[in-house]
Design an enzyme around this catalytic site. Structure first.
Site, PDB file in Angstrom:
ATOM      1  N   SER A 174      25.781   2.409   8.027  1.00  0.00           N
ATOM      2  CA  SER A 174      26.461   2.794   6.799  1.00  0.00           C
ATOM      3  C   SER A 174      26.352   1.654   5.809  1.00  0.00           C
ATOM      4  O   SER A 174      26.274   0.474   6.199  1.00  0.00           O
ATOM      5  CB  SER A 174      27.936   3.108   7.064  1.00  0.00           C
ATOM      6  N   TYR A 187      36.283   0.530  10.189  1.00  0.00           N
ATOM      7  CA  TYR A 187      35.032   1.294  10.088  1.00  0.00           C
ATOM      8  C   TYR A 187      33.897   0.378   9.643  1.00  0.00           C
ATOM      9  O   TYR A 187      32.813   0.375  10.247  1.00  0.00           O
ATOM     10  CB  TYR A 187      35.203   2.438   9.095  1.00  0.00           C
TER      11      TYR A 187
END
Length: 279
Positions: A174, A187
């Site tokens: 990501s 995250y």
């Protein structure tokens, strides 16, 4: 996004009227003859990638947490692309379950030479009020699950490379690995770990012929994040995605497919896929 139906692993979700599995009969295409494994395949980027791989001629093993969507996707891939498909419910955080799935894939399709570790979860919240159970879930799926996936299939990838065939391990990361997003600290930390892990695996497996890469989407419109508990952070995610012309799961799948279809001498080591408006 976790795969928590390992109790169904003993039997595959192949439809009883599915065609016999034969890679030799795979349609012509840039991935013809290749055997792909995709985790988190039931929806989003995983499902879109399965479509692209099947259309390009690959046999595809679909791994995911819910049998229903996997069965439906498998049927669609067979109908639209005449693809050889195996659907399996498996918990990616359970190494033994992944090893059992790998054995089923080898028996049904052959030894995989293309693995996309896509399963992941994104659960945001301010650090001081976040539920630690959500932190554990992200660490388990985004990092431990990715590690277990690579370990379950690395021998297959090395075997393909030794035989002179392309071999690919694709880890979904990501942009959060590099960019700070307020209220997504854990995250981002898991995705930063994916980036560093991928770089180290590339250094160790690349000289042995296995191409290892990370694909890092930014602001892709998928179901990722829909199950986060913190309502304000979830609403903020929707606002961020709607504020720009976001990319789609299919856009990311196109990039992944391109990266694995280039000549075996080429490795697109790190690939960021982001909206044009973000620069």
């Amino acid at each position: 996004m976790t795969d928590n139906a390992s109790d169904n692993l003993a039997s595959s979700n192949l439809a009883s009227n599915a065609p016999s599995l034969s890679v030799a009969d795979a349609p012509a295409g840039p991935l013809a003859g290749r055997i792909a494994v995709i985790t988190g395949a039931g929806a989003g980027i995983g499902a879109a990638t399965a479509h692209r791989f099947a259309a390009a001629g690959a046999a595809v093993a679909l791994l995911g947490r819910r049998p229903g969507p996997l069965d439906d996707l498998a049927a669609t891939l067979r109908e639209q692309h005449s693809a050889d498909v195996l659907a399996l419910s498996v918990d990616v955080t359970d190494p033994a379950a992944l090893d059992a799935a790998a054995a089923q894939i080898r028996a049904a399709l052959g030894r995989p030479d293309l693995v996309v570790a896509n399963a992941g979860v994104m659960l945001g919240a301010p650090f001081d009020v976040a539920d630690p159970a959500e932190w554990d879930r992200m660490i388990d799926v985004n990092l431990r699950g990715l590690l277990a996936t690579g370990r379950a299939f690395v021998a297959d990838l090395l075997d393909a490379a030794e035989a002179g065939r392309p071999a690919d391990l694709v880890n979904l990361g990501s942009i959060a690995a590099e960019v700070v997003f307020v209220d997504y600290p854990v995250y981002g930390a898991t995705k930063a770990a994916v980036t560093q892990l991928t770089r180290n695996l590339r250094a160790s497996l690349g000289p042995r012929g296995v191409r290892v890469r990370s694909v890092d989407p930014a602001f892709a419109v998928t179901g990722l994040g829909a199950d986060m508990a913190h309502e304000a952070t979830r609403a903020g995610l929707d606002e961020m995605r709607s504020a720009i012309t976001a990319i789609t799961a299919e856009d990311v799948a196109d990039a992944i497919t391109y990266s694995v279809a280039v000549p075996a001498r080429v490795n697109i080591a790190e690939l960021t896929v982001m909206p044009t408006e973000l620069g």
